[in-house]
Design a protein around this motif. Structure first.
Motif, PDB file in Angstrom:
ATOM      1  N   LYS A  92      39.163 -20.552  21.319  1.00  0.00           N
ATOM      2  CA  LYS A  92      38.696 -20.691  22.708  1.00  0.00           C
ATOM      3  C   LYS A  92      37.981 -19.409  23.143  1.00  0.00           C
ATOM      4  O   LYS A  92      36.869 -19.445  23.673  1.00  0.00           O
ATOM      5  CB  LYS A  92      39.913 -20.961  23.601  1.00  0.00           C
ATOM      6  CG  LYS A  92      39.587 -21.292  25.030  1.00  0.00           C
ATOM      7  CD  LYS A  92      40.861 -21.782  25.719  1.00  0.00           C
ATOM      8  CE  LYS A  92      40.608 -22.128  27.163  1.00  0.00           C
ATOM      9  NZ  LYS A  92      40.772 -21.021  28.068  1.00  0.00           N
ATOM     10  N   ILE A  93      38.609 -18.278  22.877  1.00  0.00           N
ATOM     11  CA  ILE A  93      38.020 -16.999  23.290  1.00  0.00           C
ATOM     12  C   ILE A  93      36.670 -16.783  22.609  1.00  0.00           C
ATOM     13  O   ILE A  93      35.682 -16.382  23.236  1.00  0.00           O
ATOM     14  CB  ILE A  93      38.981 -15.844  22.955  1.00  0.00           C
ATOM     15  CG1 ILE A  93      40.154 -15.880  23.920  1.00  0.00           C
ATOM     16  CG2 ILE A  93      38.278 -14.503  23.036  1.00  0.00           C
ATOM     17  CD1 ILE A  93      41.140 -14.775  23.731  1.00  0.00           C
TER      18      ILE A  93
ATOM     19  N   GLU B 173      33.969 -18.927  24.156  1.00  0.00           N
ATOM     20  CA  GLU B 173      33.592 -18.402  25.479  1.00  0.00           C
ATOM     21  C   GLU B 173      32.697 -17.178  25.327  1.00  0.00           C
ATOM     22  O   GLU B 173      31.695 -17.019  26.033  1.00  0.00           O
ATOM     23  CB  GLU B 173      34.849 -18.021  26.270  1.00  0.00           C
ATOM     24  CG  GLU B 173      35.511 -19.227  26.928  1.00  0.00           C
ATOM     25  CD  GLU B 173      36.892 -18.899  27.504  1.00  0.00           C
ATOM     26  OE1 GLU B 173      37.546 -19.846  27.962  1.00  0.00           O
ATOM     27  OE2 GLU B 173      37.305 -17.715  27.475  1.00  0.00           O
ATOM     28  N   GLN B 174      33.075 -16.342  24.355  1.00  0.00           N
ATOM     29  CA  GLN B 174      32.266 -15.132  24.137  1.00  0.00           C
ATOM     30  C   GLN B 174      30.859 -15.511  23.700  1.00  0.00           C
ATOM     31  O   GLN B 174      29.867 -14.902  24.118  1.00  0.00           O
ATOM     32  CB  GLN B 174      32.920 -14.264  23.056  1.00  0.00           C
ATOM     33  CG  GLN B 174      33.962 -13.323  23.651  1.00  0.00           C
ATOM     34  CD  GLN B 174      34.672 -12.514  22.590  1.00  0.00           C
ATOM     35  OE1 GLN B 174      34.512 -12.806  21.401  1.00  0.00           O
ATOM     36  NE2 GLN B 174      35.455 -11.546  23.018  1.00  0.00           N
ATOM     37  N   ARG B 175      30.788 -16.555  22.847  1.00  0.00           N
ATOM     38  CA  ARG B 175      29.461 -16.981  22.345  1.00  0.00           C
ATOM     39  C   ARG B 175      28.591 -17.437  23.533  1.00  0.00           C
ATOM     40  O   ARG B 175      27.434 -17.009  23.672  1.00  0.00           O
ATOM     41  CB  ARG B 175      29.658 -18.119  21.340  1.00  0.00           C
ATOM     42  CG  ARG B 175      28.376 -18.473  20.619  1.00  0.00           C
ATOM     43  CD  ARG B 175      28.576 -19.603  19.643  1.00  0.00           C
ATOM     44  NE  ARG B 175      27.429 -20.499  19.698  1.00  0.00           N
ATOM     45  CZ  ARG B 175      27.404 -21.655  20.334  1.00  0.00           C
ATOM     46  NH1 ARG B 175      28.477 -22.092  20.961  1.00  0.00           N
ATOM     47  NH2 ARG B 175      26.321 -22.389  20.350  1.00  0.00           N
ATOM     48  N   ASP B 176      29.170 -18.286  24.414  1.00  0.00           N
ATOM     49  CA  ASP B 176      28.418 -18.761  25.583  1.00  0.00           C
ATOM     50  C   ASP B 176      27.979 -17.599  26.462  1.00  0.00           C
ATOM     51  O   ASP B 176      26.855 -17.551  26.964  1.00  0.00           O
ATOM     52  CB  ASP B 176      29.274 -19.723  26.416  1.00  0.00           C
ATOM     53  CG  ASP B 176      29.313 -21.095  25.772  1.00  0.00           C
ATOM     54  OD1 ASP B 176      28.615 -21.271  24.743  1.00  0.00           O
ATOM     55  OD2 ASP B 176      30.049 -21.981  26.271  1.00  0.00           O
ATOM     56  N   HIS B 177      28.899 -16.658  26.626  1.00  0.00           N
ATOM     57  CA  HIS B 177      28.621 -15.512  27.463  1.00  0.00           C
ATOM     58  C   HIS B 177      27.442 -14.712  26.899  1.00  0.00           C
ATOM     59  O   HIS B 177      26.537 -14.302  27.632  1.00  0.00           O
ATOM     60  CB  HIS B 177      29.886 -14.655  27.522  1.00  0.00           C
ATOM     61  CG  HIS B 177      29.816 -13.573  28.530  1.00  0.00           C
ATOM     62  ND1 HIS B 177      29.806 -13.840  29.891  1.00  0.00           N
ATOM     63  CD2 HIS B 177      29.735 -12.217  28.411  1.00  0.00           C
ATOM     64  CE1 HIS B 177      29.741 -12.714  30.546  1.00  0.00           C
ATOM     65  NE2 HIS B 177      29.682 -11.698  29.670  1.00  0.00           N
TER      66      HIS B 177
ATOM     67  N   LYS C 217      31.154 -27.587  36.112  1.00  0.00           N
ATOM     68  CA  LYS C 217      31.311 -27.156  34.722  1.00  0.00           C
ATOM     69  C   LYS C 217      30.131 -26.294  34.279  1.00  0.00           C
ATOM     70  O   LYS C 217      29.630 -26.410  33.176  1.00  0.00           O
ATOM     71  CB  LYS C 217      31.435 -28.376  33.809  1.00  0.00           C
ATOM     72  CG  LYS C 217      32.779 -29.081  33.965  1.00  0.00           C
ATOM     73  CD  LYS C 217      32.943 -30.226  33.029  1.00  0.00           C
ATOM     74  CE  LYS C 217      34.286 -30.888  33.245  1.00  0.00           C
ATOM     75  NZ  LYS C 217      34.297 -32.221  32.669  1.00  0.00           N
TER      76      LYS C 217
ATOM     77  N   GLU D 161      28.625 -22.373  33.962  1.00  0.00           N
ATOM     78  CA  GLU D 161      28.983 -20.962  33.908  1.00  0.00           C
ATOM     79  C   GLU D 161      27.686 -20.188  34.129  1.00  0.00           C
ATOM     80  O   GLU D 161      26.669 -20.529  33.520  1.00  0.00           O
ATOM     81  CB  GLU D 161      29.532 -20.658  32.527  1.00  0.00           C
ATOM     82  CG  GLU D 161      30.429 -19.449  32.462  1.00  0.00           C
ATOM     83  CD  GLU D 161      31.053 -19.359  31.092  1.00  0.00           C
ATOM     84  OE1 GLU D 161      32.292 -19.459  30.998  1.00  0.00           O
ATOM     85  OE2 GLU D 161      30.282 -19.237  30.116  1.00  0.00           O
TER      86      GLU D 161
ATOM     87  N   THR E 205      29.510 -25.854  30.483  1.00  0.00           N
ATOM     88  CA  THR E 205      30.661 -25.611  29.607  1.00  0.00           C
ATOM     89  C   THR E 205      31.188 -26.919  29.042  1.00  0.00           C
ATOM     90  O   THR E 205      32.188 -26.939  28.339  1.00  0.00           O
ATOM     91  CB  THR E 205      31.795 -24.921  30.388  1.00  0.00           C
ATOM     92  OG1 THR E 205      32.128 -25.751  31.503  1.00  0.00           O
ATOM     93  CG2 THR E 205      31.395 -23.557  30.863  1.00  0.00           C
TER      94      THR E 205
ATOM     95  N   ARG F 221      31.535 -27.158  25.206  1.00  0.00           N
ATOM     96  CA  ARG F 221      32.615 -26.312  24.706  1.00  0.00           C
ATOM     97  C   ARG F 221      33.974 -26.953  24.999  1.00  0.00           C
ATOM     98  O   ARG F 221      34.858 -27.003  24.139  1.00  0.00           O
ATOM     99  CB  ARG F 221      32.521 -24.950  25.404  1.00  0.00           C
ATOM    100  CG  ARG F 221      33.439 -23.920  24.818  1.00  0.00           C
ATOM    101  CD  ARG F 221      33.243 -22.601  25.491  1.00  0.00           C
ATOM    102  NE  ARG F 221      33.898 -22.536  26.779  1.00  0.00           N
ATOM    103  CZ  ARG F 221      33.491 -21.772  27.797  1.00  0.00           C
ATOM    104  NH1 ARG F 221      32.391 -21.061  27.674  1.00  0.00           N
ATOM    105  NH2 ARG F 221      34.154 -21.749  28.924  1.00  0.00           N
ATOM    106  N   GLU F 222      34.094 -27.451  26.225  1.00  0.00           N
ATOM    107  CA  GLU F 222      35.386 -28.049  26.588  1.00  0.00           C
ATOM    108  C   GLU F 222      35.671 -29.311  25.792  1.00  0.00           C
ATOM    109  O   GLU F 222      36.810 -29.574  25.410  1.00  0.00           O
ATOM    110  CB  GLU F 222      35.440 -28.322  28.082  1.00  0.00           C
ATOM    111  CG  GLU F 222      36.212 -27.195  28.750  1.00  0.00           C
ATOM    112  CD  GLU F 222      35.802 -26.968  30.186  1.00  0.00           C
ATOM    113  OE1 GLU F 222      35.475 -27.954  30.857  1.00  0.00           O
ATOM    114  OE2 GLU F 222      35.794 -25.791  30.602  1.00  0.00           O
TER     115      GLU F 222
END
Ligand code: ADP
Length: 446
Positions: free
Chosen positions: A41-42, A45-49, A110, A112, A130, A133-134
């Motif tokens: 999950k982390i 999220e980091q990839r999207d960020h 949804k 970001e 998101t 990803r979700e």
């Protein structure tokens, strides 16, 4: 009632261990699953960020260089080609908001976003859905849930199987013990999986099983020996007791006569004494033969014991006109044995020699060391023992044909043999009619 509960307890024991192992196994598996999920999950999220940040950087550079129109053109071109569809918005000096890209059907909750303020006060905002990803994480959760369930099933089933096989030998042991308690028969044995396995190769339960069987062998041997001893003693005592009863009965049946009664009573006392001596000797022989005789072992100088026994018979031999000689070598012949019992051995052999040797004969007693064995030899010039009687002289209550005139119970040599063998020794005889007899006792030294 309690015997009905035992198998249940044994089963519960196996189940308890299985549950413990399964619980630990499942807790471990769940922890791994959680960590895996959390790290995935982390990293998503980091990839999207990172995507948002890099796009934001890119767009602000384009905006700074070519202004709003250039940015709008770039965004449009990218939106048509790129698979990564982004939400892009420009807020000019905090007043006018122009949305350059807003893919249809996006759920606003949804999204970001990342925003950057330029020097001129313009805000550039890039957003990313998101949802994908979700969705991925939801599928991952479902997969992990299934795996966890599988782990629980395998842990419980496997744990149960493993503990069953571990508890099985214990159950066999319990079943054997229960059978022995129920039937009183000690010939039952616990089945051994690999009887050829040496002691070092067995596991703890295998060793326990083997030792348990050895213990049963020992108990069975002792019980059989004691039963045999009891049979022998009761059989051997029957004759003298019948004789005792016969004497009393005869006296009662005959006409009253004080003198006759007195004679019968004296005979009875004599017979009773014989019975008592016989009983004690028979018990001693049985105990020594069955291995239940308590030997007070200590280092014993054999010559000392023998010299004392010779002293006891010196008067008897002198009176009879038999020369009694003793030769104890200079060697220190010390055996680890029971002093009193060894004295009985010497006394019985010397007693026989003196008893059966006619006046004018001689008895030679010798103690020496031979090949690290302690040797006691009693040689006489008596009548010797006929070859057909030789094997029987060690038998309980056997008396030689020509020996009946002498006192005796026919137990002396049986006791000698039993005591010597209880000391891990041997006793042998060489005899020739007319040429005397030689009895040789050999005992381990030390
Ligand atoms: P007991 O002497 O009371 O008869 P033992 O058991 O000592 O019983 O001996 C058994 C038999 O062995 C004797 O009856 C006798 O026939 C024979 N025997 C034992 N020792 C001698 C000996 N030194 N010389 C000749 N015969 C012997």
């Amino acid at each position: 009632m309690s015997s009905d509960r035992r198998p249940l307890l044994a089963r519960a024991f196996g189940l308890r261990i299985a549950l413990w192992y399964a619980t630990l196994f499942v807790i471990g598996a769940i922890a791994i699953v959680f960590v895996t999920y959390y790290l995935t999950k982390i990293s998503l999220e980091q990839r999207d960020h990172q995507i948002l940040q890099s796009k934001l950087g890119e767009y602000t550079t384009v905006y700074a260089r070519g202004g709003f129109d250039r940015l709008a053109a770039t965004v449009r071109a990218e939106q048509q080609a790129a698979p990564e569809r982004l939400f892009v918005r420009v807020v000019s000096r905090g007043v006018e908001a122009v949305v350059l890209s807003n893919p249809n059907g996006w759920d606003p909750s949804k999204i970001e976003t990342a925003t950057l303020a330029l020097d001129d006060g313009t805000l550039v905002q890039v957003g990313k859905s998101t949802e994908a990803r979700e969705d991925l994480l939801a599928r991952f959760r479902a997969a992990l849930g299934f795996v966890t369930l599988l782990v629980v099933v395998i842990a419980l089933g496997g744990g149960w199987l493993v503990t069953q096989s571990a508890v099985y030998p214990i159950r066999r042991l319990t079943a054997t013990v229960r059978r022995i308690i129920r039937t009183g028969r000690t010939d039952a044995r616990v089945p051994v999986d690999d009887p050829s396995a040496s002691e070092g190769n067995q596991d703890a339960i295998g060793e326990l099983t083997a030792l348990f069987n050895v213990m049963l062998d020992k108990i069975e041997g002792l019980v059989a020996a004691m039963r045999g001893a009891l049979d022998n003693v009761s059989h051997d005592l029957r004759t003298p007791l019948t004789r005792l009863r016969g004497t009393a009965e005869l006296a009662l049946a005959s006409p009253p006569d004080v003198e006759r009664y007195r004679e019968a009573l004296a005979l009875s006392v004599e017979e009773t004494d014989r019975v008592l001596v016989m009983l004690n000797t028979l018990m001693d022989i049985s105990e020594a033969e069955s291995g239940t005789m308590k030997l007070q072992r200590e280092p014993v100088r054999l010559s000392e014991v023998v010299e004392r026994a010779v002293d006891l018979y010196r008067d008897v031999a002198d009176t009879k006109g038999v020369a009694l000689n003793v030769a104890v070598g200079a060697d220190d012949v010390t055996v680890n044995g029971d002093r009193t019992r060894l004295a009985q051995v010497a006394a019985n052999l010397i007693d026989n020699a003196a008893k059966y040797t006619p006046p004018g004969g001689r008895v030679d007693v010798e103690v020496r060391r031979e090949d690290s064995r302690a040797i006691l030899r009693v040689r006489d010039t008596g009548p010797g023992i006929p070859p057909d009687e030789l094997p029987q002289i060690w038998t309980r209550l056997f008396r030689g044909d020509s020996s009946r005139a002498e006192r005796g119970l026919g137990l002396g040599l049986s006791l000698v043999k039993a005591i010597v063998e209880a000391h891990e020794g041997t006793v042998a005889v060489e005899s020739e009619v007319g040429n005397g007899s030689t009895f040789t006792v050999s005992l381990p030294i030390g």
